[in-house]
Design an enzyme around this catalytic site. Structure first.
Site, PDB file in Angstrom:
ATOM      1  N   ALA A  13       0.845  -1.202   0.000  1.00  0.00           N
ATOM      2  CA  ALA A  13       0.000   0.000   0.000  1.00  0.00           C
ATOM      3  C   ALA A  13       0.878   1.248   0.000  1.00  0.00           C
ATOM      4  O   ALA A  13       0.785   2.100   0.877  1.00  0.00           O
ATOM      5  CB  ALA A  13      -0.907  -0.014   1.228  1.00  0.00           C
ATOM      6  N   TYR A  15       3.307   4.197  -2.618  1.00  0.00           N
ATOM      7  CA  TYR A  15       3.094   5.261  -3.609  1.00  0.00           C
ATOM      8  C   TYR A  15       2.503   4.718  -4.909  1.00  0.00           C
ATOM      9  O   TYR A  15       1.858   5.456  -5.647  1.00  0.00           O
ATOM     10  CB  TYR A  15       4.428   5.967  -3.911  1.00  0.00           C
ATOM     11  CG  TYR A  15       4.830   6.919  -2.825  1.00  0.00           C
ATOM     12  CD1 TYR A  15       4.449   8.252  -2.881  1.00  0.00           C
ATOM     13  CD2 TYR A  15       5.567   6.490  -1.725  1.00  0.00           C
ATOM     14  CE1 TYR A  15       4.797   9.141  -1.889  1.00  0.00           C
ATOM     15  CE2 TYR A  15       5.925   7.363  -0.723  1.00  0.00           C
ATOM     16  CZ  TYR A  15       5.535   8.692  -0.805  1.00  0.00           C
ATOM     17  OH  TYR A  15       5.881   9.565   0.191  1.00  0.00           O
ATOM     18  N   SER A 131       5.503  -3.891  -9.212  1.00  0.00           N
ATOM     19  CA  SER A 131       6.802  -3.317  -8.828  1.00  0.00           C
ATOM     20  C   SER A 131       7.734  -3.343 -10.034  1.00  0.00           C
ATOM     21  O   SER A 131       7.549  -4.141 -10.953  1.00  0.00           O
ATOM     22  CB  SER A 131       7.472  -4.171  -7.743  1.00  0.00           C
ATOM     23  OG  SER A 131       6.648  -4.337  -6.641  1.00  0.00           O
ATOM     24  N   THR A 132       8.757  -2.485  -9.987  1.00  0.00           N
ATOM     25  CA  THR A 132       9.797  -2.520 -11.018  1.00  0.00           C
ATOM     26  C   THR A 132      10.822  -3.575 -10.625  1.00  0.00           C
ATOM     27  O   THR A 132      11.374  -3.530  -9.511  1.00  0.00           O
ATOM     28  CB  THR A 132      10.460  -1.130 -11.127  1.00  0.00           C
ATOM     29  OG1 THR A 132       9.431  -0.174 -11.386  1.00  0.00           O
ATOM     30  CG2 THR A 132      11.490  -1.103 -12.238  1.00  0.00           C
ATOM     31  N   LEU A 226      14.499   8.534 -19.463  1.00  0.00           N
ATOM     32  CA  LEU A 226      14.040   9.793 -18.862  1.00  0.00           C
ATOM     33  C   LEU A 226      15.177  10.429 -18.063  1.00  0.00           C
ATOM     34  O   LEU A 226      15.460  11.630 -18.189  1.00  0.00           O
ATOM     35  CB  LEU A 226      12.827   9.542 -17.954  1.00  0.00           C
ATOM     36  CG  LEU A 226      11.516   9.198 -18.669  1.00  0.00           C
ATOM     37  CD1 LEU A 226      10.479   8.698 -17.680  1.00  0.00           C
ATOM     38  CD2 LEU A 226      10.986  10.416 -19.426  1.00  0.00           C
ATOM     39  N   CYS A 275      13.232   5.978  -7.792  1.00  0.00           N
ATOM     40  CA  CYS A 275      13.384   4.996  -8.873  1.00  0.00           C
ATOM     41  C   CYS A 275      14.471   5.244  -9.904  1.00  0.00           C
ATOM     42  O   CYS A 275      15.086   4.279 -10.356  1.00  0.00           O
ATOM     43  CB  CYS A 275      12.046   4.814  -9.571  1.00  0.00           C
ATOM     44  SG  CYS A 275      10.836   4.072  -8.465  1.00  0.00           S
ATOM     45  N   LYS A 278      17.890   3.901  -8.794  1.00  0.00           N
ATOM     46  CA  LYS A 278      17.744   2.458  -8.503  1.00  0.00           C
ATOM     47  C   LYS A 278      17.580   1.660  -9.789  1.00  0.00           C
ATOM     48  O   LYS A 278      18.214   0.623  -9.987  1.00  0.00           O
ATOM     49  CB  LYS A 278      16.540   2.283  -7.571  1.00  0.00           C
ATOM     50  CG  LYS A 278      15.835   0.956  -7.641  1.00  0.00           C
ATOM     51  CD  LYS A 278      14.713   0.878  -6.631  1.00  0.00           C
ATOM     52  CE  LYS A 278      13.340   1.228  -7.153  1.00  0.00           C
ATOM     53  NZ  LYS A 278      12.786   0.318  -8.137  1.00  0.00           N
TER      54      LYS A 278
END
Ligand code: NAD
Ligand code: UGA
Length: 463
Positions: A13, A15, A131-132, A226, A275, A278
């Site tokens: 639970a 972001y 998730s990534t 990005l 992110c 990471k």
């Protein structure tokens, strides 16, 4: 399972889990969406009037759907058992210890969630990676499930592309929804089931279906591209400072080429967020483990350039203040990693603050959204000092005016809109002179600041 009622459970639970599931619940009133988390405190906050994360527009959606078809609970096992589709949106931070430490993704939380599913699910499920994760994670998760006899479970990859601060809008109008799955009949059925959920509001042509590895890799590549744009424009900012060019003018001229485009060309003190770094390091690690050392090095430079940018900014502050900041009060405006979020993970402000503390500056921090506890926590983590020791150097203030009182310099580290409308004439009056302003986000009007009397430094602009 096709045609069967869809019931969703989301593990995690945070972001991602909170906003994405709230949006699904809003758009699919007939689907029950249950979000589970091992953190009782987080669940309690989701069920309260003050949500655990600040995200524009989120409160309204949660308040509309909570108790109707959106539920937050600690009952992980029950949530898993009752669902037909289980999203896993747990954190996947960079590993701190062991093989790949500092680069590889730590999949401990993911594996725990998968093992929990394997242990308690008693009917077939579609398990969705939200998730990534590194490439091949779906394969590893399938092995865990199959080893527990859950052979009819499907594992899909459905990475999330929302950005904090604009999450609700990103979810409402996604550029694309990506679903990767196994190239089997069961895989195709599972992909179809999941796409039915998104089809409630996302046009079909924006729902892309790929094999599972393409989907997992695309997420890492999207974030790397990005971040690469930000590092590229930040590298250009260094050339601008050395040459007299203006980075915003260059970005505008370059971005008007429709092949390049305007977005993500805003020079800054450096990118932050949980992110970008990471995920790039994760990609670097993958490349290294595949023997692609030059490719790894290519992407690694995106992070190295970001580190360099933060250091250049700090050096500029120190040199600007006559080569010493010792004992000087510096007002740090913004602690979040970007505007419109209270999230501070990997925020450039943390590193700027740490470096200024090393130089024995007195720092007065103001951020409109970040909790004070979070600031103390971040500074303790990065310096290894107790809060009481940090308080010798750092104060947290309640406004720009309060932070600026008797300060030698203002340092803008987050691009909060409210910083643009401050009465800098009043701020100037209460500062030590000469009054410096270091705009790490290029959001303030330099001409106006000069006319007030500030000595102003912006990123990638002539002095
Ligand atoms: P987060 O830390 O905010 O939330 C993760 C939640 O998972 C936490 O509340 C934690 O308590 C819970 N959790 C961990 N292990 C659990 C378990 N075994 N069972 C139940 N709950 C468990 O993380 P986040 O920012 O939401 O990110 C989650 C994932 O989404 C990461 O892989 C991240 O890379 C990816 N992602 C994040 C964003 C973003 O904007 N933050 C955007 C896209 C993708
Ligand atoms: C980023 C991506 O934009 C999302 O698509 C992705 O889903 C998410 O990471 C994720 O995987 O976590 P986020 O980190 O929330 O989203 O925010 P961004 O808007 O991408 O900003 C990241 C950092 O780059 C911020 O510190 C921001 O200030 C900085 N930035 C961004 C710049 O310095 N210049 C720019 O032009 C754009």
């Amino acid at each position: 399972m096709n045609g069967e009622e869809i019931k969703i459970c989301c593990i995690g639970a945070g972001y991602v889990g909170g906003p994405t599931m709230a949006k699904i619940a809003e758009k699919c009133p007939e689907i029950v969406v249950t979000i589970v988390d091992i953190s009782a405190a987080r669940i309690e906050q989701w069920n309260s009037d003050v949500l655990p994360i600040y995200e524009p527009g989120l409160d309204d959606v949660v308040k509309k759907c909570r108790g109707r078809n959106l539920f937050f609970t600690e009952e992980v096992d029950k949530g898993i058992r009752e669902a037909t589709i289980i999203f896993v949106a747990v954190n996947t931070p960079t590993k701190k210890i062991g093989i790949g430490a500092g680069r590889a993704a730590d999949l401990t939380y993911w594996e725990l969630a998968a093992r929990r599913i394997a242990a308690v699910a008693d009917t077939p499920k579609i398990v969705v990676e939200k998730s990534t994760v590194p490439i091949k994670t779906a394969e590893a998760i399938s092995s865990v499930l199959h080893a527990a006899g859950r052979t009819s479970f499907s594992v899909l990859s459905n990475p999330e592309f929302l950005a904090e601060g604009t999450a609700m809008d990103d979810l409402e109008h996604p550029d694309r929804v990506l679903i990767g799955g196994p190239l089997t009949e069961a895989g195709a059925t599972a992909i179809e089931r999941l796409s039915q959920v998104y089809a409630h509001w996302v046009p079909q042509e924006r729902i892309i279906k790929t094999n599972v590895w393409s989907s997992e890799l695309s997420k890492l590549v999207a974030n790397s591209f990005l971040a690469q744009r930000v590092s590229s424009i930040n590298a250009v900012s260094a050339i601008c400072e050395a040459s007299g060019a203006d980075v915003d003018e260059v970005a505008r001229a370059v971005g008007m080429d429709t092949r390049i485009g305007h977005k993500f060309l805003k020079a800054s003190v450096g990118f932050g967020g949980s992110c970008f770094q990471k995920d790039i390091l994760n990609l670097v690690y993958l490349c290294q483990s595949m023997g692609l050392s030059e490719v790894a090095e290519y992407f690694h430079w995106v992070v190295k350039m970001n580190d360099l940018q933060k250091e250049r900014f700090v050096s500029r502050i120190i040199h600007g203040l006559f080569n010493t900041v010792t004992g000087k009060r510096i007002a740090l405006l913004g602690f979040a990693f970007k505007k419109d979020t209270g999230d501070t993970r990997e925020s450039a402000a943390i590193e700027v603050c740490q470096r200024l503390m090393q130089e024995r500056a007195e720092i007065a921090i103001y951020d409109p959204k970040v909790e004070h506890e979070q600031i103390w926590y971040d500074l303790s983590e990065v310096t290894g000092l107790e809060q009481s020791q940090i308080e010798k150097y750092v104060k947290i203030e309640g406004s720009v005016q309060a932070a600026a009182k008797d300060a030698h310099a203002l340092v803008v580290t987050t691009e909060w809109d409210e910083f643009k409308t401050v009465d800098y004439r009043k701020v100037y009056q209460q500062m030590s002179k000469p009054a410096f302003l270091f705009d790490g986000r290029n959001i303030l009007d330099r001409e106006e600041l000069h006319s007030i009397g500030f000595v102003t430094y912006s990123i990638g602009k002539p002095l």
